[in-house]
Design a protein around this motif. Sequence first.
Motif, PDB file in Angstrom:
ATOM      1  N   SER A 290     -50.456  14.079  14.928  1.00  0.00           N
ATOM      2  CA  SER A 290     -51.706  14.773  15.234  1.00  0.00           C
ATOM      3  C   SER A 290     -51.430  16.204  15.705  1.00  0.00           C
ATOM      4  CB  SER A 290     -52.457  14.018  16.334  1.00  0.00           C
ATOM      5  OG  SER A 290     -51.778  14.168  17.573  1.00  0.00           O
ATOM      6  N   LEU A 291     -52.486  16.994  15.795  1.00  0.00           N
ATOM      7  CA  LEU A 291     -52.351  18.348  16.325  1.00  0.00           C
ATOM      8  C   LEU A 291     -51.894  18.285  17.786  1.00  0.00           C
ATOM      9  CD1 LEU A 291     -52.583  21.373  15.982  1.00  0.00           C
ATOM     10  CD2 LEU A 291     -55.043  21.198  16.381  1.00  0.00           C
ATOM     11  N   ASP A 292     -52.359  17.294  18.527  1.00  0.00           N
ATOM     12  CA  ASP A 292     -51.892  17.126  19.915  1.00  0.00           C
ATOM     13  C   ASP A 292     -50.391  16.849  19.951  1.00  0.00           C
ATOM     14  OD1 ASP A 292     -54.393  17.579  21.020  1.00  0.00           O
ATOM     15  OD2 ASP A 292     -54.919  15.451  21.075  1.00  0.00           O
ATOM     16  N   ASP A 293     -49.894  16.013  19.000  1.00  0.00           N
ATOM     17  CA  ASP A 293     -48.455  15.757  18.910  1.00  0.00           C
ATOM     18  C   ASP A 293     -47.710  17.065  18.649  1.00  0.00           C
ATOM     19  OD1 ASP A 293     -48.844  13.007  19.191  1.00  0.00           O
ATOM     20  OD2 ASP A 293     -48.933  12.670  17.023  1.00  0.00           O
TER      21      ASP A 293
ATOM     22  N   MET B 238     -48.637  20.050  19.462  1.00  0.00           N
ATOM     23  CA  MET B 238     -48.688  20.886  20.661  1.00  0.00           C
ATOM     24  C   MET B 238     -47.603  20.478  21.661  1.00  0.00           C
ATOM     25  SD  MET B 238     -51.071  23.182  20.370  1.00  0.00           S
ATOM     26  CE  MET B 238     -51.314  23.702  22.070  1.00  0.00           C
ATOM     27  N   VAL B 239     -47.336  19.187  21.773  1.00  0.00           N
ATOM     28  CA  VAL B 239     -46.376  18.682  22.747  1.00  0.00           C
ATOM     29  C   VAL B 239     -44.936  18.782  22.245  1.00  0.00           C
ATOM     30  CG1 VAL B 239     -45.630  16.609  23.992  1.00  0.00           C
ATOM     31  CG2 VAL B 239     -48.058  17.142  23.797  1.00  0.00           C
ATOM     32  N   ASN B 240     -44.738  18.466  20.967  1.00  0.00           N
ATOM     33  CA  ASN B 240     -43.387  18.422  20.415  1.00  0.00           C
ATOM     34  C   ASN B 240     -43.382  18.992  18.998  1.00  0.00           C
ATOM     35  OD1 ASN B 240     -40.696  17.857  20.109  1.00  0.00           O
ATOM     36  ND2 ASN B 240     -40.997  15.684  19.688  1.00  0.00           N
TER      37      ASN B 240
ATOM     38  N   TRP C 265     -48.724  22.449  11.262  1.00  0.00           N
ATOM     39  CA  TRP C 265     -49.690  21.363  11.171  1.00  0.00           C
ATOM     40  C   TRP C 265     -50.927  21.951  10.512  1.00  0.00           C
ATOM     41  CZ3 TRP C 265     -54.515  19.658  12.653  1.00  0.00           C
ATOM     42  CH2 TRP C 265     -54.717  18.269  12.630  1.00  0.00           C
TER      43      TRP C 265
ATOM     44  N   ARG D 144     -50.989  27.351  18.481  1.00  0.00           N
ATOM     45  CA  ARG D 144     -52.160  26.645  17.979  1.00  0.00           C
ATOM     46  C   ARG D 144     -53.240  27.669  17.676  1.00  0.00           C
ATOM     47  NH1 ARG D 144     -55.717  21.565  19.998  1.00  0.00           N
ATOM     48  NH2 ARG D 144     -57.409  21.999  18.564  1.00  0.00           N
TER      49      ARG D 144
ATOM     50  N   GLY E 101     -51.828  24.090  13.624  1.00  0.00           N
ATOM     51  CA  GLY E 101     -50.610  24.386  14.367  1.00  0.00           C
ATOM     52  C   GLY E 101     -49.742  25.250  13.478  1.00  0.00           C
TER      53      GLY E 101
ATOM     54  N   THR F 193     -45.835  24.775  22.999  1.00  0.00           N
ATOM     55  CA  THR F 193     -46.576  25.438  21.933  1.00  0.00           C
ATOM     56  C   THR F 193     -47.622  26.338  22.565  1.00  0.00           C
ATOM     57  OG1 THR F 193     -46.293  23.513  20.503  1.00  0.00           O
ATOM     58  CG2 THR F 193     -48.036  25.049  19.895  1.00  0.00           C
TER      59      THR F 193
ATOM     60  N   PRO G  28     -51.005  27.841  23.219  1.00  0.00           N
ATOM     61  CA  PRO G  28     -52.299  27.247  22.888  1.00  0.00           C
ATOM     62  C   PRO G  28     -53.275  28.216  22.219  1.00  0.00           C
ATOM     63  CG  PRO G  28     -52.185  27.700  25.232  1.00  0.00           C
ATOM     64  CD  PRO G  28     -50.841  28.047  24.656  1.00  0.00           C
TER      65      PRO G  28
END
Length: 179
Positions: free
Chosen positions: A12-15, A17-19, A26, A72, A77, A98, A100
Motif C-alpha cells: 500500500s501507499l502507507d507501506d 511511506m514507512v518502508n 508507488w 509522497r 509515492g 519518506t 510526506p
Amino acid sequence: MGTATLVPNQFSLDDFMVNPPEKMEWVNGQLVEKNGMTLKHGEIQLKLGRYWDDYKESSGQGGKVYTDVPCRTNKQGRSPDVAYLTPELVAQFGNVATLPQSFPLCAEIVSPTDIAETVLLKAQEYLESGGEEVWLVFPESRWVMVMTENQGLMFTSGQVVSTQKVLRGFTLSVDELLA
C-alpha cells in the motif's frame, strides 16, 4: 526517469511511506520499478546533485540534496532523481523514511523510452503536492525544462539554466550539465 516495470504486490501507499523500496515508486496502487538507468543518466544525476549541493553550501542557503529519495505526492509515492530540501523542511522532516510531500526542488532525468505526457504529468504531480520547481532533463535532445506552478521554461544547448523559485541564484550551463 526511465521506463517502469510493474511488480505484482499487496503493497500500500502507507507501506511505501514507512518502508520505501529502493528504485521503486508507488503508482496507481502498484509498486513500479524505475529502470532505464544508463551510465549517462547516472552521470547527469550525480553531476546535478553535486552542483546543487555545492551551491547550497557556497550560497549559505543550507538544506540537503538527495538522489533517488522517496516522497509522497497527493496521489503516489515517488522518488525523484535529484531533490533539494530547504533547512526548514530538513528540521521538520529530516528523519522520516519518506517525505510526506513533494520536494521544493526536484529533477527527473528523462530516458529515451519515457513518454513525454507521462513525464509532464509527473512534474505537474510534484507541483500540486508541495513542490515549487521541477527540472526535467532531456539528455538526448540536450534540453532542460524548468517548471513552476505558473510557467515552463526551456533551456537548450548554448544556454544557461537557472533556478526560478528554490535555491535562488543557481545557474548552470546546459552544455556543462549534459557534457
